[in-house]
Design a protein around this motif. Structure first.
Motif, mmCIF file in Angstrom:
data_model
loop_
_atom_site.group_PDB
_atom_site.id
_atom_site.type_symbol
_atom_site.label_atom_id
_atom_site.label_comp_id
_atom_site.label_asym_id
_atom_site.label_seq_id
_atom_site.Cartn_x
_atom_site.Cartn_y
_atom_site.Cartn_z
ATOM 1 N N GLU A 3 18.660 -53.024 -20.794
ATOM 2 C CA GLU A 3 19.346 -51.267 -20.095
ATOM 3 C C GLU A 3 20.713 -51.420 -21.055
ATOM 4 O O GLU A 3 21.500 -52.113 -21.888
ATOM 5 N N ASP A 6 26.978 -47.693 -19.995
ATOM 6 C CA ASP A 6 27.123 -46.035 -20.983
ATOM 7 C C ASP A 6 28.714 -45.831 -19.907
ATOM 8 O O ASP A 6 29.703 -46.280 -19.489
ATOM 9 N N ARG A 10 25.424 -43.894 -14.230
ATOM 10 C CA ARG A 10 23.988 -43.908 -13.880
ATOM 11 C C ARG A 10 23.387 -43.456 -12.135
ATOM 12 O O ARG A 10 24.185 -44.036 -11.533
ATOM 13 N N SER A 25 14.257 -40.216 -15.664
ATOM 14 C CA SER A 25 14.952 -40.312 -16.248
ATOM 15 C C SER A 25 15.811 -40.269 -14.727
ATOM 16 O O SER A 25 15.670 -40.324 -13.826
ATOM 17 N N ASN A 39 25.435 -35.742 -16.348
ATOM 18 C CA ASN A 39 25.084 -37.230 -17.296
ATOM 19 C C ASN A 39 23.919 -38.214 -17.199
ATOM 20 O O ASN A 39 23.242 -38.342 -16.131
ATOM 21 N N THR A 41 20.311 -40.091 -18.126
ATOM 22 C CA THR A 41 19.875 -41.201 -18.890
ATOM 23 C C THR A 41 18.430 -41.485 -18.340
ATOM 24 O O THR A 41 17.766 -41.132 -17.835
ATOM 25 N N GLU A 43 15.165 -43.527 -19.668
ATOM 26 C CA GLU A 43 14.605 -44.803 -20.239
ATOM 27 C C GLU A 43 14.077 -45.029 -20.549
ATOM 28 O O GLU A 43 13.145 -43.999 -21.453
ATOM 29 N N TRP A 105 16.960 -47.119 -24.519
ATOM 30 C CA TRP A 105 17.514 -46.260 -22.746
ATOM 31 C C TRP A 105 18.349 -45.266 -24.411
ATOM 32 O O TRP A 105 18.806 -45.986 -24.748
ATOM 33 N N ALA A 107 21.515 -42.051 -23.557
ATOM 34 C CA ALA A 107 22.334 -41.338 -21.979
ATOM 35 C C ALA A 107 22.847 -40.370 -22.696
ATOM 36 O O ALA A 107 23.406 -40.443 -23.723
#
Length: 135
Positions: A3, A6, A10, A25, A39, A41, A43, A105, A107
């Motif tokens: 992962e 960020d 998440r 997501s 935000n 994110t 996968e 990943w 974001a």
């Protein structure tokens, strides 16, 4: 696959919009007042369907890429690889999609540009054949 770290936490699984994504997501709403900011994110391999942000005036979306690697593509144009620090300005009325690279990943902070009579129209999926052609 690891992962990513960020700038923003998440959120939970993006259940409200899951039917418009291939893959999983996550969504963390950062602001619902004045300007809607979330935000998102993704996968690895996750991407949203082609879609259009409509508005009578103003509107559209701005993506601020914060972590990992992804893709953005406008209809009829080549896909653009995205990395942290990239900014994508999406005017209202432009058909597009965005999501994670196959092996990363990804974001971004999605900023909904204020406008009049704004709405989203969700369209067809970005199928595996299209997606697998991306380098």
């Amino acid at each position: 696959m690891n992962e990513i770290e960020d700038l923003f936490p998440r959120g939970g699984e993006n259940a409200a919009y899951a039917k418009y994504f291939l893959g999983k997501s996550y969504l963390n709403m950062l602001s619902l007042e004045g300007v809607v900011i979330g935000n998102v994110t993704f996968e690895p391999g996750c991407r949203n369907n082609w879609h259009v942000h409509h508005a009578k005036s103003g509107g559209g979306q701005i993506l601020l890429c914060t972590a990992g690697y992804g893709w953005y593509q406008e209809w009829g144009k080549p896909a653009r690889k995205l990395a942290p620090g990239d900014v994508v300005n999406i005017p209202a009325g432009v058909k597009h999609w965005h999501g994670a690279a196959k092996d990363s990943w990804f974001a971004h902070v999605a900023v909904e540009v204020p406008g009049e009579d704004c709405s989203n129209e969700w369209l067809e999926i970005v199928d595996d054949e299209q997606y697998e052609k991306l380098a």
